[in-house]
Design an enzyme around this catalytic site. Sequence first.
Site, mmCIF file in Angstrom:
data_model
loop_
_atom_site.group_PDB
_atom_site.id
_atom_site.type_symbol
_atom_site.label_atom_id
_atom_site.label_comp_id
_atom_site.label_asym_id
_atom_site.label_seq_id
_atom_site.Cartn_x
_atom_site.Cartn_y
_atom_site.Cartn_z
ATOM 1 N N ARG A 39 0.880 -1.468 -0.003
ATOM 2 C CA ARG A 39 0.511 -0.273 0.218
ATOM 3 C C ARG A 39 0.644 1.221 -0.109
ATOM 4 O O ARG A 39 0.608 2.463 -0.457
ATOM 5 C CB ARG A 39 -0.728 -0.040 1.409
ATOM 6 C CG ARG A 39 -1.817 -0.791 1.155
ATOM 7 C CD ARG A 39 -3.476 -0.671 2.309
ATOM 8 N NE ARG A 39 -4.244 -1.484 1.612
ATOM 9 C CZ ARG A 39 -5.088 -2.095 2.309
ATOM 10 N NH1 ARG A 39 -5.507 -2.513 4.076
ATOM 11 N NH2 ARG A 39 -6.118 -2.590 2.138
ATOM 12 N N LYS A 205 -18.955 -15.577 2.323
ATOM 13 C CA LYS A 205 -20.516 -15.201 2.842
ATOM 14 C C LYS A 205 -21.159 -14.832 1.324
ATOM 15 O O LYS A 205 -20.590 -13.729 0.603
ATOM 16 C CB LYS A 205 -20.112 -14.145 3.659
ATOM 17 C CG LYS A 205 -19.820 -15.047 5.289
ATOM 18 C CD LYS A 205 -20.276 -14.442 5.891
ATOM 19 C CE LYS A 205 -20.759 -15.298 7.271
ATOM 20 N NZ LYS A 205 -21.331 -13.672 8.081
ATOM 21 N N GLY A 358 -9.765 -8.278 -1.064
ATOM 22 C CA GLY A 358 -8.696 -8.280 0.460
ATOM 23 C C GLY A 358 -7.882 -9.766 -0.038
ATOM 24 O O GLY A 358 -6.506 -10.099 -0.622
ATOM 25 N N GLY A 381 -13.054 -3.814 0.609
ATOM 26 C CA GLY A 381 -14.411 -3.568 0.783
ATOM 27 C C GLY A 381 -15.099 -2.433 0.045
ATOM 28 O O GLY A 381 -15.558 -2.305 -0.297
HETATM 29 P P1 ADP Z 1 -12.235 -11.562 -0.686
HETATM 30 O O1 ADP Z 1 -11.961 -10.566 0.146
HETATM 31 O O2 ADP Z 1 -11.238 -11.225 -1.795
HETATM 32 O O3 ADP Z 1 -13.702 -10.252 -1.324
HETATM 33 P P2 ADP Z 1 -13.933 -13.215 1.360
HETATM 34 O O4 ADP Z 1 -13.643 -12.274 2.137
HETATM 35 O O5 ADP Z 1 -15.048 -13.045 0.505
HETATM 36 O O6 ADP Z 1 -12.903 -12.577 0.241
HETATM 37 O O7 ADP Z 1 -13.563 -14.595 1.248
HETATM 38 C C1 ADP Z 1 -12.163 -15.750 1.086
HETATM 39 C C2 ADP Z 1 -11.849 -16.247 2.715
HETATM 40 O O8 ADP Z 1 -13.211 -17.058 2.336
HETATM 41 C C3 ADP Z 1 -11.115 -17.496 2.820
HETATM 42 O O9 ADP Z 1 -10.834 -17.099 4.271
HETATM 43 C C4 ADP Z 1 -11.660 -18.550 2.794
HETATM 44 O O10 ADP Z 1 -10.468 -19.824 3.141
HETATM 45 C C5 ADP Z 1 -12.650 -18.608 2.584
HETATM 46 N N1 ADP Z 1 -13.712 -19.520 1.671
HETATM 47 C C6 ADP Z 1 -14.024 -19.777 0.549
HETATM 48 N N2 ADP Z 1 -14.374 -21.284 0.315
HETATM 49 C C7 ADP Z 1 -14.324 -21.946 1.212
HETATM 50 C C8 ADP Z 1 -15.072 -22.883 2.008
HETATM 51 N N3 ADP Z 1 -15.130 -23.600 0.769
HETATM 52 N N4 ADP Z 1 -15.040 -22.883 3.560
HETATM 53 C C9 ADP Z 1 -13.924 -21.963 4.486
HETATM 54 N N5 ADP Z 1 -14.085 -21.040 3.899
HETATM 55 C C10 ADP Z 1 -13.574 -20.825 2.259
HETATM 56 MG MG MG Z 2 -11.951 -10.318 2.815
#
Ligand code: ADP
Ligand code: MG
Length: 403
Positions: A39, A205, A358, A381
């Site tokens: 960053r 989620k 992230g 975010g």
């Molecule tokens: P980003 O930060 O890129 O938006 P998220 O925060 O939504 O992504 O999701 C990332 C998390 O989702 C990771 O910590 C990963 O371990 C978890 N994850 C992905 N697939 C699964 C799964 N099948 N079961 C549990 N956790 C998962």
């Molecule tokens: Mg995340």
Amino acid sequence: MNKKTISDVELSWLAGRTVVVRADLNVPIENGRVGDDQRIRASLPSLTFLCDEGAKVVLLSHLGRPGGEPVPELSLRPVAERLDELTTAPVRFVPEVRGPEAVAAVSETPEGGIVLLENTRFDAGETANDEDLARSWAELGELFVNDAFGAAHRAHASTAGLARAMRARGHDAVAGLLMARELRYLEGLLRGPERPFLAIIGGAKISTKIGVISTLLPRVDRLLIGGAMANTFFRALGLDTGASLVEEDAVDVAGELIEQGGERMVLPVDCVVAPEVSVDAPHRTVDREAVVGEDKIVDIGLRTRDRFAEMIGGASTVFWNGPMGVFEMEPFAAGTIAVAEAVAEACDHGALGVVGGGDSASAAQRAGVAERLTHVSTGGGAALELIAGKPLPGVDSLSDHAS
Ligand code: ADP
Ligand code: MG
């Protein structure tokens, strides 16, 4: 974008001026030293530009969540030290958010120098978007540059508040180079992307990403779903998900999205399952119809990986957010790495590939493909809120173009 950027500022005007810059220097601090300095590096183009033109920079950033009071471990001092190593401009740190010491340091700093003030969130007025605090920063300079895309979705004193205060004094508030780049690529996805346009959404989620999926669904040619959120979609299809993570509250919404998306919505056909989400758990790959009992879905399966990679290869524009599995654990990282590689390969062949989120950004780093991607957003975010069509106060508060 109809907002002014740093490129709209008259170059000859800058020499000798004091410019207040809000950057996103929210980096991890480990034992009093900066860990990953991405960053800080991402903020350098704007800082270098201003200093090279002979401006004096007053630099602001938050770090962590000190909760409105000084927390020594969250001081920006180590950031000042790292910044000093990365730039030729002299960097001075002021252990104060506002006040006489800050004012004196600014007047003593030579043209082309940087004064970094202490963590903005050491003052409770920051997150409260306190007008008085914003005004005290605006009074330090004659131009505000907001380069903190990662904080653009919040209306805080050092973002939206400062932009308003600077404009109230008759000066401009403009986007920095990083902010402008983020907006160009992310807004570009929503405005006439080259087709076929494909999005991959994964992560933990579905509830946090319904806005993103709803905005993208009518615009994309294909929407691939992976990660834990796919489980909720499986459930909407009436499949058994065993002991996998499912958001019961979101099953109905998932069903509506499947209906709305029709052929464009692509779900995994197989998955990696394990009895425990731990590195040494025994795991196997099964069709999505064969998940039962104690099975926890931890990654997409091989057939899905190949299918996703082929579809990604046929796209001209790709947006990726959210890992395909628990990529932090090596045995469950294959699906995420396969997607990262497919997106990078599409970029090698001329596609536009943008990664937001992230964890997705760190997955792209881990897969070693970050440099081959068109754009990896620094604003987790904020990038998702932009795609979901939510307002970004840090951007909305900037000066409009005259036209
Ligand atoms: P980003 O930060 O890129 O938006 P998220 O925060 O939504 O992504 O999701 C990332 C998390 O989702 C990771 O910590 C990963 O371990 C978890 N994850 C992905 N697939 C699964 C799964 N099948 N079961 C549990 N956790 C998962
Ligand atoms: Mg995340």
